[in-house]
Design an enzyme around this catalytic site. Structure first.
Site, PDB file in Angstrom:
ATOM      1  CG  ASP A 415      -1.728   1.107   1.433  1.00  0.00           C
ATOM      2  OD1 ASP A 415      -2.278   1.542   0.416  1.00  0.00           O
ATOM      3  OD2 ASP A 415      -1.868   1.583   2.560  1.00  0.00           O
ATOM      4  CB  THR A 417      -1.673   6.385   2.147  1.00  0.00           C
ATOM      5  OG1 THR A 417      -1.839   6.817   0.823  1.00  0.00           O
ATOM      6  CG2 THR A 417      -1.799   7.529   3.106  1.00  0.00           C
ATOM      7  CD  GLU A 513     -11.855  15.235   7.537  1.00  0.00           C
ATOM      8  OE1 GLU A 513     -12.018  14.858   8.707  1.00  0.00           O
ATOM      9  OE2 GLU A 513     -12.768  15.425   6.728  1.00  0.00           O
ATOM     10  CE  LYS A 578     -12.031  17.470   3.397  1.00  0.00           C
ATOM     11  NZ  LYS A 578     -11.735  17.633   4.772  1.00  0.00           N
ATOM     12  CG  ASP A 691      -2.839   9.239  -3.454  1.00  0.00           C
ATOM     13  OD1 ASP A 691      -3.678  10.086  -3.807  1.00  0.00           O
ATOM     14  OD2 ASP A 691      -2.027   9.389  -2.536  1.00  0.00           O
ATOM     15  NE  ARG A 801      -7.637   8.644  -9.764  1.00  0.00           N
ATOM     16  CZ  ARG A 801      -7.517   9.644  -8.890  1.00  0.00           C
ATOM     17  NH1 ARG A 801      -7.597   9.393  -7.599  1.00  0.00           N
ATOM     18  NH2 ARG A 801      -7.332  10.869  -9.294  1.00  0.00           N
ATOM     19  CE  LYS A 807      -5.073  -0.666  -2.138  1.00  0.00           C
ATOM     20  NZ  LYS A 807      -4.617  -0.109  -0.858  1.00  0.00           N
ATOM     21  CG  ASP A 828      -1.580   1.903   6.826  1.00  0.00           C
ATOM     22  OD1 ASP A 828      -1.961   1.725   5.658  1.00  0.00           O
ATOM     23  OD2 ASP A 828      -1.578   3.005   7.383  1.00  0.00           O
ATOM     24  CG  ASN A 831      -7.289   0.967   2.101  1.00  0.00           C
ATOM     25  OD1 ASN A 831      -6.589   0.685   3.067  1.00  0.00           O
ATOM     26  ND2 ASN A 831      -6.956   1.868   1.208  1.00  0.00           N
TER      27      ASN A 831
END
Lengths: 1143, 368
Positions: A415, A417, A513, A578, A691, A801, A807, A828, A831
């Site tokens: 992964d 992130t 955030e 957002k 991402d 994406r 995955k 981590d 997802n």
């Protein structure tokens, strides 16, 4: 089509059955009060009590159930059958020989499982008996937790754990909220806010709460922790009110109440129906490649065993055809034996041979392998280098079955992130209508006054832009789910942001955030708190602005955006949205899209995470419409998520673009180094991320997944829009293959050279197009293969994406490709769970996104960098260790049993065992068990540091190289050779000549004759020594433990033999071993032959090893030798200087 | 190992707070001990041509002399063997072998003449050898009762089931029971020296000291409680094939009678292979310089009781001297010489390989 059908079915069921009677919903009567008549029938449903049963056995069923469980394992069952055969028919060895080891194994396992179950019972009891406060007729009474029933209203105080799944009715806070930490459920230590229903939140004393008159309808329990739909019907006003209930109202068992004095809540799911209990289900078991090889070997040995037995049985009957051999005068059969049918006799003979040779597949191998894995996994947990000071965490082993698989990994799916990157977001810049704002400096929590806090990069904006700018900052201050935590201490250190009088800091499940809100603070807009539905903002002029929070359209990974609807104090209603650029741009109707897009793309290339911000002002009518839409969706019991998604889709449109933000997610420490090492180790690394492509690609460059000279092949929507997927795929494969073909023709050195390295980038949409089972079946299969072919020739692949399920799909695709490579997935977040479960080895990172990945993983490590040691050192060691363990076990049992097989040719195929019963039983249990177990725990063929420094060594063991058939055959042949040497060595000493000795002393002149038991003992002694020495020769790492265990078990064998033969054992009805060992040792030729036979047995293996090492050394061996040579040279130099001095 | 994963969750669920408490984080740090970090001090030997070479030469140099010594010793042992089965018609025991019947009262006696070409110095051991006799057959090996042989009174009258079908004779239990005892070798061999004037001098044969000391004194015991063996064995029957009961095996010597008869003990130690020898008698060296058995003509007088022709067996009488390493056994010497030479040869081969390849490899070593 499928979707249509399901909606149709829902509709039909709704009309036919009526909502209330759905099988999959339940009705709860709060405080067990009947609803007012006329609304519906009062049907008291039956629910289980609140007893948690995690134990598997009870006192009574433990023995039968545990036995059944244990004998379901094929190996145990096989040994049981052998044992039963021994009991039933007349077999050469006593049932003790196989019964004792089996009994030992079964007992140890049963004790272990019994103890674990006892612990579970204890834990269950502790939980079931702890007292809870229940509101009963307006009074709080204490009740044992297990007696809670659905519909009870309970009182939970601060820092107490919820005893079951509850719906929040009211809390000590006026706004009806409470804070909860679910750390023990999913590891997220942040406080989450839960809400009471508006109508009940005022009833916050026990008297008042007892007057609540309402029913709850909700779905039957399901294991998803984050999903819940229900509805509360309140009958206290004249008109019954129905309110939606969602997961924000549901307090889960196991979670803890924080920062709230007390709450009242109603029990809805109890006992084994709570979500926590439903999540107890164990994962499916993964099997390692070594285990598969082991099973294959087992089959081979089983075949050998059966054929041995068959050959011997057949030969026995050939031999016996002469009645004088079958029944000579000195050896008559009993009457019963004589009358038995020949077929039955043959069958029992076959079984007897099976029993005689069954030791070739020893019980102890399974035990040793299990112990090795179990104990070995502690070294991973104990590893100091895999301890992270910052997190205070060390590596966790959830399954020790896969230790050796860590040494076999060919593909790593990671992964991005939180795994490659820190997931520690830092606000970098924002861009409003193309004007870029950068926070001045890192401000140590100090608020920068006014515009001094930022640098304008572009020319200062005009007045029209000024308005957008203000809106943009407010949007970012309002559009989030961040909580402000006031005056709290974490880890005893206050690391809040000092601000005004009180200390406070932001908490959110999404680090982005927090970064954004903190970034806004640095730009002058401070989000203060959410109070009574009012969001308070401190603006640049230090004025407090209040916005009423009307709706939150929460984030989800499908929409990839979130929105809030707020009402300014001026009365205007805004929707702030957002989200990812791809999900915002299509919904934007005005704004400086081009400038913002350019900036977003530029930022993405630099590896920043970008978000776009847009708004829409709503007129009161529009808002009313929106409100209706949302409410309808929220109240739905079935398909609420789908309806909500549809509603959101309708609301979030016609947006006006404000700008974009950029947040940096720094690479994890040593991530690049780790990836480089993995590459060198021959492992292909794939990055799978949700991402966007540019950001992900930038991270890939930064983490050295792609190098400057890597040729990037793109397989993205952008390209497939221009050409058809078919063409793109074929073109890419041609590119890759041309290079590949050229390479083979050119010099081979290019293989290792960096001439062309391919990196592939593929996005989710294209991937699903590739994977989609197309209309023309042949063609789509082609796509998949083409894709795999391209992937195989790329050193690095980036998939961006990606949806979580995709995955897992990728992992599955690679797993199923023709080479069946071993895959490892590391991640981590929640997802990543699907791919962690799918891959051969799943590794969880103890990151910021909760503990789900860790809980579902096979191993968990604190940081990505630890993967290097995990694979290159631990994986390598475990693979070496277990492969030697497996091979050695088969080898030593071939050595053990083959002489017995040969002996049958000399004893008239009568199943006469060569060794005594004690030797047969203890050979695998005690004489040769510990050395190999400890070898397999502490062997290090190369130093740890070298393994880490030189990742290439990992290639030496790739593709299960130590357990391939040639190696296996070599070991087996070696075993057979040793057996032949041992048996015929002893045979020639005994055969036709007097193998006699002169007893204790020459003077006594006693001539001793040695019988068959001495023969067996001689073979056995040679066997034990040979087999142990063979292991000693293979040991490269002699610690005191190895010395102790190896020499210790040899001494034990000698001592045992002396003792066993030294006494007339009263409980035995035969004394065949009496003084046999001593007599043997008192004979000179026996000593001489033992030494000779051991030497002769070990000779070929040593020669083979030395010659192979010299002529065809592996990298590993070269390095070992290099180390040795240095030492050797040093010694030589030392010696020569010595000799010089001497002269 | 499923259990361990289950437990992990368990902890999550039940002992919440405790494990996730931040205060405990210090405790999670693994101990930095050599064992736990897998850094125990260790000796790290590797088998390379260089290190193995000396060992090969040493083994070769030790084994070859040992082998030669063994071979020479073995060759110095004098051994004489004669087959008296009586298969061919010109054999002196042909008639005895052919006319063999069980239960004859009249024993058949035959005489075999032979010549020793060399004198046998020191003690001479006399063996009988049987071929094609499966003493190691499973049914045979287990057909005994060690309790009974150890003098256990209950086992005397109620022998182990393993003795079937030689357990009871009618209703009376057999002592010693079982197939091994039943088939006790019962040929009697008497050796005469025929001196120059053709007179027969009986060679004195010692029948004691042929069994293991421990067997004779510990493992085998006559039934306790009665010094009179006839009375001790009164409730038992003799084995079917025996001519006389166990207490008459050696009536002349009470220390060699009953279960502790040494011929019987020797027979009870079942041979490992179908062709075997068993010690029969010892011919003690006489004092002085006269050889134990001078060269010349001998006469072996055989009371032929033991039938072997039915299963194509052979009977032999062997005379042998011994050395420090036991009887004649060229195998060990040859094996030592062979293994020693192979080691030496391999040593040379390895030396060549070592010189040819090893240097090249180390120069091409990875520069780590």
């Amino acid at each position: 089509m499928g979707m249509d059908f399901s909606t149709l079915r829902t509709l039909i069921s709704r009309y036919c059955v009526g909502e209330e009677n759905w099988v999959d919903s339940r009705t709860i009567y709060i405080g067990h009060k009947e609803p007012p008549p006329g609304t519906e029938a009062f049907i008291q449903q039956r629910f289980p009590d609140n007893r948690i049963v995690s134990s598997k056995y009870t006192f009574w069923n433990f023995i039968p159930k545990n036995m059944f469980e244990q004998f379901r394992r094929v190996a145990n069952f096989y040994f049981l059958i052998i044992f039963l055969v021994q009991l039933i028919i007349d077999t050469p060895t006593s049932p003790v020989t196989s019964g004792l080891p089996l009994f030992f194994v079964i007992t140890v396992t049963a004790i272990k499982q019994g103890y674990e179950d006892w612990l579970r019972h204890k834990a269950d009891n502790a939980v079931n008996q702890c007292s809870v406060h229940v509101v009963h007729h307006g009074k709080v009474v204490r009740k044992q937790s297990r007696k809670l029933r659905v519909g009870d209203v309970v009182l939970v105080k601060e820092d107490e754990t919820f005893p079951c799944d509850l719906i929040l009715l009211s809390s000590s806070r006026d706004d009806g909220t409470c804070f909860v930490t679910t750390a023990s459920l999913d590891g997220e230590s942040s406080h989450k806010t839960y809400y009471a229903v508006q109508e009940t939140k005022a009833y916050n004393t026990e008297k008042e709460v007892d007057t609540i008159h309402a029913t709850i309808e909700c779905e039957q329990p399901q294991p998803d922790l984050y999903k819940f739909v229900g509805r509360i019907n309140i009958y206290m006003t004249n008109e019954p009110v129905a309110r939606p209930l969602g997961s924000e109202n549901l307090l889960l068992r196991g979670a803890t109440l924080k920062n709230t004095e007390y709450i009242y809540a109603v029990v809805i799911y109890t006992g084994m129906e709570t979500k926590m209990a439903l999540n107890y289900q164990s994962k499916s078991q993964k099997r390692s490649a070594v285990e598969k090889s082991m099973n294959a070997y087992l089959v081979v040995y089983l075949c050998i065993l059966i054929s041995k037995a068959l050959i011997n049985t057949a030969l026995k009957y050939v031999w016996q055809s002469d009645p004088n051999k079958d029944e000579p005068f000195y050896n008559q059969k009993t009457e019963v034996e004589r009358q038995r049918h020949v077929l039955i006799r043959a069958f029992t003979d076959f079984l007897a041979f099976m029993v005689l040779f069954n030791y070739i597949i020893p019980v102890s191998m399974y035990v040793t392998v299990e112990m090795q894995k179990f104990l070995g996994s502690y070294f991973i947990m104990w590893d100091d280098e895999m301890f992270d000071e910052e997190l205070g965490e060390r590596a966790v082993v959830n399954t020790s079955d896969l230790n050796e698989e860590l040494g076999q990994v060919e593909y790593v799916f990671t992964d991005k992130t939180g795994t490659l990157t820190e997931n520690n977001m830092e606000f970098i810049e924002c861009c409003v209508d193309g004007h870029v704002y950068v926070p001045h400096a890192i401000c140590n929590g100090q608020v920068m006054p006014g515009a001094a806090g930022m640098d304008m990069i572009d020319s200062s904006p005009g007045p029209a832009a000024r308005e957008h700018e203000e809106l943009f900052f407010r949007a970012l201050c309002l559009c989030h789910t961040v909580q402000v935590k006031e005056e709290d201490t974490v880890d005893g250190i206050k690391h809040g942001i000092h601000q005004g009088k009180s200390t406070s800091f932001y908490i959110s499940s999404s680090p982005d955030e927090v970064a954004l809100v903190e970034g806004m603070k640095r730009l002058g807009f401070t989000y203060l708190r959410l109070k009574d539905g009012q969001m308070e903002i401190l603006n640049r002029e230090d004025e407090v602005e209040k916005f009423e929070l009307l709706e939150v359209l929460t984030f989800d990974s499908v929409r990839r955006r979130m929105s809030v609807i707020v009402k300014a104090s001026t009365g205007e209603v805004y929707l702030f949205c957002k989200g990812a650029d791809s999900s915002i741009f299509p919904r934007v109707i005005s704004g400086k899209v081009d400038q913002v897009r350019a900036r977003v793309e530029q930022n993405a290339v630099e590896g920043l995470r970008t978000l776009c911000v847009a708004y829409r002002s709503l007129s009161p009518e529009q808002y009313e419409e929106v409100f209706q839409l949302l409410n309808r969706a929220k109240l739905a019991l079935q398909d609420r998520d789908k309806q909500l998604a549809e509603a959101y889709d309708l609301i979030e449109k016609d947006l006006i673009l404000l700008g974009a933000t950029a947040v940096e997610d720094r690479l994890q420490e040593k991530a690049a180094d780790t990836i480089e090492s993995l590459h060198k180790a021959g492992i292909k690394v794939w990055v799978l991320t949700g991402d966007k492509m540019e950001t992900a690609a930038a991270t890939c460059y930064a983490s050295k997944l792609f190098h400057r000279n890597t040729q990037i092949l793109e397989l993205t929507t952008k390209r497939t829009e221009e050409q058809s997927l078919h063409d793109v795929l074929f073109e890419l494969s041609r590119t890759v293959l041309r290079q590949h073909g050229g390479m083979t023709r050119d010099t081979f050195s290019e293989l290792s050279g960096d001439c062309t390295d391919y990196g592939l980038i593929i996005d989710g949409a294209t991937l699903s197009a590739v994977m989609r089972p197309g209309q023309e079946g042949s063609n789509s299969g082609n796509y998949k293969e083409k894709f795999l072919e391209i992937c195989r020739n790329c050193s690095a692949v980036l998939c961006c994406r990606m949806a979580p399920l995709q995955k897992a799909q990728i992992v599955k695709l690679i797993k199923a490709s023709e080479e069946h490579p071993i895959t490892l997935a590391i991640g981590d977040g929640a997802n990543d769970v699907s791919m962690i479960l799918e891959a051969h080895v799943g590794i969880g990172i103890m990151g910021k996104e909760g503990r789900q990945a860790v809980r579902n993983s096979d191993y968990a490590i604190p940081k990505f960098k630890h993967l290097k040691k995990m694979l290159l050192v631990h994986g390598h060691y475990y693979y070496i260790r277990i492969s030697e363990l497996v091979q050695y076990f088969f080898y030593k049992n071939v050595c053990f049993i083959f002489p017995q097989f040969l002996y049958q040719f000399f004893c008239g195929f009568s199943q006469q065992p060569l060794y005594d019963t004690a030797y047969l039983t203890l050979y695998n249990i005690s004489f040769t068990s510990l050395p190999i177990l400890l070898y397999s725990l502490i062997e290090q063929h190369i130093n740890m540091d070298i393994l880490k420094k030189d990742p290439c060594l990992y290639r030496d063991i790739a593709k299960n190289s130590l357990l391939r058939w040639p190696t296996f055959i070599y070991w087996t042949v070696l075993g057979v050779y040793d057996a032949i040497v041992m048996f015929f060595g002893a045979y020639f000493l005994f055969d036709n000549t007097t193998f006699t000795s002169n007893g204790q002393l020459m003077t006594t002149n006693t001539q001793m004759m040695f019988g068959n038991w001495t023969f067996g003992t001689l073979v056995f002694t040679v066997l034990v020594f040979t087999v142990t020495f063979k292991l000693a020769l293979d040991t490269h790492y002699w610690t005191w433990i190895n010395h102790f265990v190896i020499w210790g078990s040899l001494i034990f064998f000698v001592v045992f033999s002396l003792l066993w033969g030294g006494i007339i054992w009263p409980f035995l009805n035969y004394q065949r071993m009496y003084y046999v060992f001593m007599q043997m040792l008192s004979s000179g030729p026996a000593w001489l032959s033992i030494i000779l036979l051991i030497t002769a047995s070990l000779l070929p293996d040593v020669v083979k090893k030395v010659i192979w090492r010299t002529l065809w050394p592996t990298t590993t061996e070269r390095i070992q030798q290099g180390r040795d040579n240095k030492r050797y040279e040093r010694a030589l130099a030392y010696m020569s200087s010595d000799s010089l001095l001497m002269e | 190992m499923m259990a361990s994963s289950y437990n992990a969750k368990e902890e999550d669920g039940h002992h919440s707070g405790a494990s996730s408490g931040t205060g405990l984080s210090k405790n999670k740090k693994p101990d930095n001990t050599a064992f736990k970090q897998q850094r125990l001090p260790a000796w790290q030997p590797i088998l390379t041509a260089g290190s193995v070479l000396p060992a090969f030469f040493v083994i070769g140099l030790i084994f070859i002399p040992i082998g030669i010594g063994l071979y020479v010793t073995s060759n110095n042992i004098k051994e004489f063997e004669i087959d008296y089965t009586g298969v061919s018609s010109d054999s002196p025991c042909y008639n005895c072998a052919k006319n063999f019947t069980w239960n004859t009262t009249e024993p058949c006696v035959c005489t075999v003449n032979f010549t020793l070409l060399q004198p046998f110095e020191s003690n001479v051991f006399m063996y009988y050898g049987l071929s094609n006799f499966y003493q190691n057959h499973r049914r045979y090996v287990k057909s005994r009762d060690d309790r009974q042989l150890n003098g256990d009174l209950s086992a005397l009258t109620d022998p182990s089931k393993e003795c079937e079908p030689y357990r009871k004779s009618g209703d009376v239990s057999i002592a010693p029971c079982g197939a091994i005892a039943n088939s006790l070798f019962n040929d009697t061999l008497v050796l005469y020296y025929v001196d120059s004037n053709n007179s027969k001098i009986e060679v004195p044969l010692v029948k004691k000291g042929i069994a293991w000391w421990t067997d004779k004194h510990v493992k085998f015991r006559n039934p306790a409680g009665n010094s009179n063996l006839t009375l001790a064995f009164r409730d038992t029957a003799k084995p079917v094939n025996w001519a006389k009961p166990v207490y008459e095996l050696d009536p002349s010597d009470p220390d060699n009678n009953g279960f502790i008869n040494e011929d019987f003990i020797v027979w009870m130690r079942t041979a490992a292979l179908p062709t075997f020898r068993k010690l029969y008698r010892i011919i003690q060296k006489k004092s002085g310089t006269t050889p134990t058995l001078p060269n010349g003509n001998y006469m072996l007088n055989i009371t032929y009781n033991y039938p072997v022709l039915s299963f194509d067996g052979r009977k032999r009488m062997i005379l042998s001297t011994i050395s420090w390493m036991g009887g004649k056994n060229p195998f060990l010497g040859i094996a030592y010489i062979t293994v020693g030479s192979i080691c030496f040869f391999l040593g040379v081969v390895l030396l060549i390989i070592h010189h040819k390849y090893d240097n090249r490899n180390t120069s091409a070593d990875i520069p780590s």
